[in-house]
Motif scaffolding. Structure first.
Motif, PDB file in Angstrom:
ATOM      1  N   LYS A 103      -2.929  -0.904  15.638  1.00  9.29           N
ATOM      2  CA  LYS A 103      -1.860   0.073  15.542  1.00  9.29           C
ATOM      3  C   LYS A 103      -0.794  -0.348  16.526  1.00  9.29           C
ATOM      4  O   LYS A 103      -1.082  -0.987  17.523  1.00  9.29           O
ATOM      5  CB  LYS A 103      -2.352   1.478  15.876  1.00  9.29           C
ATOM      6  CG  LYS A 103      -3.413   1.993  14.927  1.00  9.29           C
ATOM      7  CD  LYS A 103      -3.703   3.461  15.143  1.00  9.29           C
ATOM      8  CE  LYS A 103      -4.263   3.733  16.498  1.00  9.29           C
ATOM      9  NZ  LYS A 103      -4.664   5.120  16.702  1.00  9.29           N
ATOM     10  N   MET A 120       2.225   4.006  10.319  1.00  8.37           N
ATOM     11  CA  MET A 120       1.623   5.205  10.876  1.00  8.37           C
ATOM     12  C   MET A 120       0.350   5.501  10.088  1.00  8.37           C
ATOM     13  O   MET A 120       0.363   5.466   8.871  1.00  8.37           O
ATOM     14  CB  MET A 120       2.599   6.376  10.765  1.00  8.37           C
ATOM     15  CG  MET A 120       1.990   7.671  11.260  1.00  8.37           C
ATOM     16  SD  MET A 120       2.944   9.160  10.913  1.00  8.37           S
ATOM     17  CE  MET A 120       4.474   8.817  11.677  1.00  8.37           C
ATOM     18  N   MET A 121      -0.717   5.774  10.806  1.00 12.12           N
ATOM     19  CA  MET A 121      -1.975   6.149  10.166  1.00 12.12           C
ATOM     20  C   MET A 121      -2.466   7.442  10.800  1.00 12.12           C
ATOM     21  O   MET A 121      -2.489   7.527  12.013  1.00 12.12           O
ATOM     22  CB  MET A 121      -3.019   5.060  10.363  1.00 12.12           C
ATOM     23  CG  MET A 121      -2.692   3.777   9.649  1.00 12.12           C
ATOM     24  SD  MET A 121      -2.532   3.934   7.891  1.00 12.12           S
ATOM     25  CE  MET A 121      -4.210   4.154   7.383  1.00 12.12           C
ATOM     26  N   PRO A 122      -2.854   8.430  10.090  1.00 11.54           N
ATOM     27  CA  PRO A 122      -2.767   8.521   8.642  1.00 11.54           C
ATOM     28  C   PRO A 122      -1.324   8.689   8.177  1.00 11.54           C
ATOM     29  O   PRO A 122      -0.425   8.884   8.986  1.00 11.54           O
ATOM     30  CB  PRO A 122      -3.601   9.739   8.300  1.00 11.54           C
ATOM     31  CG  PRO A 122      -3.623  10.552   9.542  1.00 11.54           C
ATOM     32  CD  PRO A 122      -3.469   9.594  10.700  1.00 11.54           C
ATOM     33  N   MET A 123      -1.160   8.641   6.882  1.00 10.86           N
ATOM     34  CA  MET A 123       0.183   8.719   6.290  1.00 10.86           C
ATOM     35  C   MET A 123       0.799  10.105   6.556  1.00 10.86           C
ATOM     36  O   MET A 123       0.084  11.088   6.750  1.00 10.86           O
ATOM     37  CB  MET A 123       0.109   8.449   4.791  1.00 10.86           C
ATOM     38  CG  MET A 123      -0.431   7.052   4.467  1.00 10.86           C
ATOM     39  SD  MET A 123       0.522   5.723   5.226  1.00 10.86           S
ATOM     40  CE  MET A 123       1.992   5.778   4.236  1.00 10.86           C
ATOM     41  N   PRO A 124       2.140  10.193   6.548  1.00 12.96           N
ATOM     42  CA  PRO A 124       2.806  11.470   6.847  1.00 12.96           C
ATOM     43  C   PRO A 124       2.339  12.644   5.985  1.00 12.96           C
ATOM     44  O   PRO A 124       2.184  13.758   6.491  1.00 12.96           O
ATOM     45  CB  PRO A 124       4.278  11.153   6.603  1.00 12.96           C
ATOM     46  CG  PRO A 124       4.390   9.692   6.906  1.00 12.96           C
ATOM     47  CD  PRO A 124       3.104   9.098   6.401  1.00 12.96           C
ATOM     48  N   SER A 125       2.074  12.422   4.724  1.00  9.14           N
ATOM     49  CA  SER A 125       1.639  13.530   3.867  1.00  9.14           C
ATOM     50  C   SER A 125       0.279  14.071   4.313  1.00  9.14           C
ATOM     51  O   SER A 125       0.027  15.284   4.274  1.00  9.14           O
ATOM     52  CB  SER A 125       1.579  13.093   2.401  1.00  9.14           C
ATOM     53  OG  SER A 125       0.672  12.018   2.244  1.00  9.14           O
ATOM     54  N   GLU A 126      -0.611  13.182   4.781  1.00  2.71           N
ATOM     55  CA  GLU A 126      -1.920  13.615   5.267  1.00  2.71           C
ATOM     56  C   GLU A 126      -1.776  14.346   6.602  1.00  2.71           C
ATOM     57  O   GLU A 126      -2.453  15.356   6.842  1.00  2.71           O
ATOM     58  CB  GLU A 126      -2.873  12.435   5.410  1.00  2.71           C
ATOM     59  CG  GLU A 126      -4.218  12.775   6.005  1.00  2.71           C
ATOM     60  CD  GLU A 126      -5.053  13.795   5.221  1.00  2.71           C
ATOM     61  OE1 GLU A 126      -6.044  14.295   5.779  1.00  2.71           O
ATOM     62  OE2 GLU A 126      -4.712  14.112   4.060  1.00  2.71           O
ATOM     63  N   LEU A 127      -0.897  13.874   7.460  1.00  2.58           N
ATOM     64  CA  LEU A 127      -0.657  14.578   8.726  1.00  2.58           C
ATOM     65  C   LEU A 127      -0.153  15.990   8.465  1.00  2.58           C
ATOM     66  O   LEU A 127      -0.617  16.950   9.092  1.00  2.58           O
ATOM     67  CB  LEU A 127       0.354  13.813   9.580  1.00  2.58           C
ATOM     68  CG  LEU A 127      -0.139  12.529  10.224  1.00  2.58           C
ATOM     69  CD1 LEU A 127       1.019  11.820  10.911  1.00  2.58           C
ATOM     70  CD2 LEU A 127      -1.250  12.807  11.212  1.00  2.58           C
TER      71      LEU A 127
END
Length: 110
Positions: free
Chosen positions: A91, A1-8
């Motif tokens: 992706k 997954m891009m962006p990473m979960p913390s960034e989302l």
């Protein structure tokens, strides 16, 4: 997954903390009456890629948005006012089955 979960999560928190007068609508996007002066973001399945299990008449959404600002994310340039966000990256798509890279365009309709 891009962006990473913390960034989302960071992005969603930022948006949620700064939203004013925002309304969410659930249903067929092509059937929604869009109020003049609204700002609408639409991210349908990219043409020619794996779908989400439904279809969307994006031309009807564009037609319904007259007098508003409609932002459409798509894999190709759709409007005169368009910005290439990414020239293509691999992706998996929503199903994880897509293997080809696609560009990401933000198309603006006014």
């Amino acid at each position: 997954m891009m962006p990473m979960p913390s960034e989302l999560l960071r992005r969603v928190r930022y948006i949620a903390n700064n939203m004013r007068g925002v309304t969410g609508i659930q249903g067929d996007a092509a059937a929604v009456e869009i109020e003049k002066g609204s700002v609408v973001y639409c991210d349908p399945p990219y043409k020619g890629t794996t779908g989400y299990g439904y279809s969307l008449d994006i031309d009807k959404v564009i037609s319904n948005s007259k007098g508003s600002v409609l932002l459409v994310s798509e894999g190709y340039k759709m409007s005169e006012e368009s910005f290439l966000l990414s020239s293509g990256r691999d992706k998996g798509g929503v199903s994880g089955n897509r293997s080809s890279a696609n560009a990401e365009w933000l198309n603006i309709f006014r």
